[in-house]
Structure formats: C-alpha cells, structure tokens
Design an enzyme around this catalytic site. Structure first.
Site, short mmCIF file in Angstrom:
data_model
loop_
_atom_site.label_atom_id
_atom_site.label_comp_id
_atom_site.label_asym_id
_atom_site.label_seq_id
_atom_site.Cartn_x
_atom_site.Cartn_y
_atom_site.Cartn_z
N SER A 112 -20.57 1.41 8.56
CA SER A 112 -20.75 1.07 7.15
C SER A 112 -21.25 2.31 6.41
O SER A 112 -21.45 3.36 7.01
CB SER A 112 -21.77 -0.06 7.02
OG SER A 112 -23.07 0.45 7.27
N LYS A 113 -21.46 2.13 5.13
CA LYS A 113 -21.94 3.21 4.26
C LYS A 113 -23.14 3.95 4.85
O LYS A 113 -23.30 5.14 4.66
CB LYS A 113 -22.32 2.63 2.88
CG LYS A 113 -21.19 2.72 1.88
CD LYS A 113 -21.44 3.88 0.92
CE LYS A 113 -20.29 4.45 0.18
NZ LYS A 113 -19.55 5.50 0.78
#
Ligand code: GLU
Length: 489
Positions: free
Chosen positions: A247-248
């Site tokens: 994810s980010k």
C-alpha cells in the site's frame, strides 16, 4: 500431440492509474508469450461504467510501452462487444444454465439485511431460479427490468488445475448464482472475461491471485457452454517488507510514479520479473533477453512476493552505472529542465557542461531525479551554504588569506585542468603551513556550498575557472562577515 500457439492476454480494468501489481501481471504474461513464441493481447475490461476513470487507458498503455511490453493484438475494448456477451448469456438461458432474475435492488438489499441480522452468509436466495413459467411470463409482460444470473450447481465441487498452485477445489454450495448480464445490458466481469477468453482463443489465463475465487465460477460457465478450459495461472500477491498488503505506506503503488521518479525501464523490468518468479539461480541481474529465455510458469512462486524498495533502488543504480554518459545525460536532462536548472532548449554547450557534471555523479545516482539535489549547485548562480560547514571552516583564521591565494593562483593557471588545480591547491596549503585537508574542506564549501560531493579538484575543473573565481569572491565576503560576527559576539 499438436502444440497450440500460446495466446495470452493482459486484461486491465480502466478504473484508475495502474498499480505496480497490474504491471507485474502484464510483464509475466508478456514474458510467457515471448518465451513461447506466442501472441500477447491487450484487452481493456471497461464494462463497469461506474468505475471507469478517464485517462487510465492512456496510463496503462504508456506504462506498457515504457517497459517495452509490446502487444500483438489490441487494445480490444469490451464495451464495443456488448452484443456478443448478450448472445452468450441468452444461450445459457436457453440451455437452462442461466435465468432471468427480476428481483429489485430493494428486495436484494432487504434480503442482505435479514441475512446479516440472522448471521447467515449473504448472497442471492435464488428466488427467481424457481419461478413458474406463468410467473415468468407475467413479469416479462409487465416489462419488469431483469438481470441474467448463472445457475450454479447446488452441490458437489468445482475442481481445476492451477499451473502454479496445483489442484484447487471449491464447494459449489458456497458459490452463489452470480449476475452475468446487468439490467443495463452490460456484462459483469465473469461473463465478459469468459466469453472473450474463449472467443480470442486464449490458451493461458494469467492473472493475479485476487481473481482465484472467480475461477470456479468461470469453470462452471465453460462447462455449461461446452467450451474447452484454458490453463489457469494465478500469480502470487505482492506484500511490503513488513508482509502486509502493498500500500501507500510502502512507497508508491502507482506505476507511473516510478517512471516520474526516474527509474529506468531496464531496472523496473528486471525487478518486476523477480517479484514472484525465480530462475532458481543465485543472481539478481538479468537482461530482457535472459528473462525471455528463462521465464516459465514453473518458476512462479506459490507464496507471496515481497516488494523491497531498497532493492529496486540498488538495481536502478546498477543500471544507471551501465549507461554511457551520453545516454545518462539525455535521461537526466528532463529532470534538470523541470527543476529550472537548464532551459527547455539547452545549447550544445549547456548540454556538454551538464554531461561533465553528471559524469562526476554517475557512480552515486540511484534515481534519475536525484540528479537535481546532487548537482544543482553546478547550475545555480547563488549557493546555499551548509551552515555547519560555514561555522567550522569560514571561521578559520587562515581562511581569508587562503581564499585570496587560491584566487590569484587559479586565475593564472594555464591550462585550468585537474593536475594544475590539484598542484596549486596543495601548494597553497604548504605555504600556509596547514594540511591539504584544511584547505580542501573550506574550498569545497566555498565553491559548492556543501561539505560533501565529488572530488574537489574534479569538481573545480568541471565548474570552470570563471564560476570558481566568482564563487571564491563570494566566499571571501562571507568569510569576512562570519569572522566579524564572531568577533563582536
Ligand atoms: N479486469 C481484471 C483486472 O483488472 C482482469 C482479471 C483477469 O485477468 O481475468 O485485473
């Protein structure tokens, strides 16, 4: 046995900027096609109008082109093939493998609420599967909107072979009567995907692990239609180094951001190929050709792949060092221009200067965009001086005299080249009775503003006499001010 030509597809949904995992799927599929002399097809799965994001098709194609993943057929847009899907859905209704469902969204919502309240698994209760002929005729006559659902077998199991994970078995009782055709005439993913994979003669369906739960539904559709099954291969998911879903938090997940930051296609290609595949060799660096020669589904891991951004950065540095200086300069120019360090149409002289500057940093650059912070002082007229460096070196009592001496020597050097610069700088240290380091450090701060960088003499040679003399003069003023300030404290 006759060998069929391998035909594979990359089938992204244009629902946003492509994710690193999407492009990894594309790369594996492309490698498989090229390894087997097969056909690589680009199919855009754009039937979910609500999730369509403008511009994402362009970003997908740009990413594939940038990596050199050329497609042999396509892009084929599913939204242009609606009659085909409808026809297949009707065929399944005719053969009794699918049925029209007239349940309203309100009823389905109410059903879900009840199931949740009763802590039962949610899903369609198959009411319309058991409508009588008469009920059906009445609903049709009244023009009630409907969808077409697939009639899943109610018991037994669906078994298929996955090329990566082996035999997989699913309980049919746990699979619901999924919608194939929506009331607006658009197919769902399941219908469009199976129809296309069959009509495009896809031999191997290679896709991410997240689609595994759809596959038993697809297998049932193939059977109901009497179509031959392709080989299924579900690629492992990608996790961050903390073993959590990528994810980010782990850095960029959008592929185009890697392009913008200055990763090289060669490095990205090599790195992505190892993200869930291994040739069982003790090495990390492979050229495209070597990967095409080696890639096969048997080397795809059946456990998650770990995305290690540090390894990617290291690999990028390796490929940057392999570039010729001319090529590297061309790659760095857009970053220098974007930062305003070079004009949009630099002169031949400016490019030549940039090339000499970049050559000094080629060993250190790991990312093309790093060229800006690493070299900006070569291009700016005024420097940002490192505070600590100024405090430590511009306060030395010998600093004013040293700068004066350097100015005089440098202005007389003929030619202004590395050996002469080095010899005259060392001579200044000797005459002042200080060590070479005691001259080199303050001089570095004076001409670059910094305390670290490439070798001082090389740097001075590249900066050139004119820039160096201007900077020495500015440093003299700075030293003067710093020493005065210290004296009045
Ligand atoms: N459209 C799906 C996606 O976005 C394709 C899944 C498949 O390859 O079947 O990944």
């Amino acid at each position: 046995m006759e060998m069929k030509t391998v035909r594979v597809r990359f089938a992204p949904s244009p629902t946003g900027s492509p994710h690193i995992g999407n492009i990894r799927t594309a790369l594996f599929t492309w490698l498989f096609a090229r390894r087997h002399g097969g056909v690589f097809i680009l199919r855009i799965e754009d039937t979910d109008r609500a999730r369509y994001v403008e511009g994402s098709v362009q970003e997908i194609m740009l990413s594939l082109r940038w990596l050199g993943l050329d497609w042999d057929e396509g892009p084929i847009f599913q939204s242009e093939r609606l009659p085909l899907y409808r026809q297949v859905a009707e065929q399944l209704v005719q053969s009794g493998h699918a049925y029209r469902c007239y349940c309203t969204p309100e009823r389905l919502e109410e059903l879900r609420r009840q199931q949740e309240a009763a802590k039962q698994p949610t899903g369609y209760d198959r009411r319309c599967r058991y409508l009588s002929e008469q009920e059906r005729a009445e609903l049709e006559a009244s023009g009630t909107p409907c969808v077409i659902r697939f009639a899943m077998p109610l018991e037994g199991t669906t078994v298929f072979q996955d090329a990566i994970r082996g035999e997989l078995t699913f309980e049919n009782a746990l699979l619901d009567d999924f919608v194939m055709l929506k009331s607006d005439g658009f197919p769902t993913y399941h219908l469009a995907s199976v129809t296309d994979d069959h009509t495009m003669s896809i031999t191997h369906v290679i896709r991410g692990e997240e689609w595994i739960s759809s596959t038993p539904r697809h297998v049932q559709m193939y059977r109901a239609l009497g179509w031959e099954l392709p080989v299924f291969a579900h690629l492992p998911m990608i996790l961050g180094t903390d073993r959590k879903k990528l994810s980010k938090r782990h850095g960029s997940v959008q592929f185009v951001e890697y392009i913008q930051q200055g990763y090289l296609p060669e490095a990205m290609f090599n790195f992505l190929a190892l993200l869930g595949w291994s040739a069982d060799e003790d090495r990390d660096l492979y050229t495209r050709e070597e990967l095409v020669e080696r890639f096969d589904l048997s080397g795809v891991l059946d456990h998650p792949a770990i995305f290690d951004g540090q390894k990617l950065l290291w690999m990028n540095g390796v490929y940057i060092r392999q570039k010729s200086i001319e090529e590297l300069t061309q790659l760095c120019l857009p970053h220098l221009q974007e930062a305003g360090l070079l004009p949009s149409k630099p002169s031949a002289e400016q490019v030549e200067y940039a090339q000499r500057v970049i050559a000094l940093e080629q060993e250190r650059i790991k990312l093309l965009s790093e060229v800006v912070p690493l070299t900006e002082y070569f291009f700016r007229d005024t420097l940002d001086y490192d505070e600590k460096g100024v405090r430590k070196w511009f306060t030395q009592p010998y600093a004013p005299q040293m700068l004066e001496m350097l100015t005089v020597r440098y202005s007389r050097l003929e030619p202004f080249d590395l050996p002469n610069i080095e010899a005259s700088t060392r001579a200044v240290a000797e005459e002042l009775g200080v060590t070479a380091a005691q001259v080199i450090h303050p001089t570095r701060v004076a001409v670059s503003g910094r305390t670290v960088g490439p070798g001082l003499f090389e740097m001075i040679e590249v900066l050139g006499r004119e820039r160096v003399l201007i900077r020495l003069r500015a440093a003299q003023h700075m030293v003067h001010r710093t020493q005065q300030a210290a004296a009045t404290e």
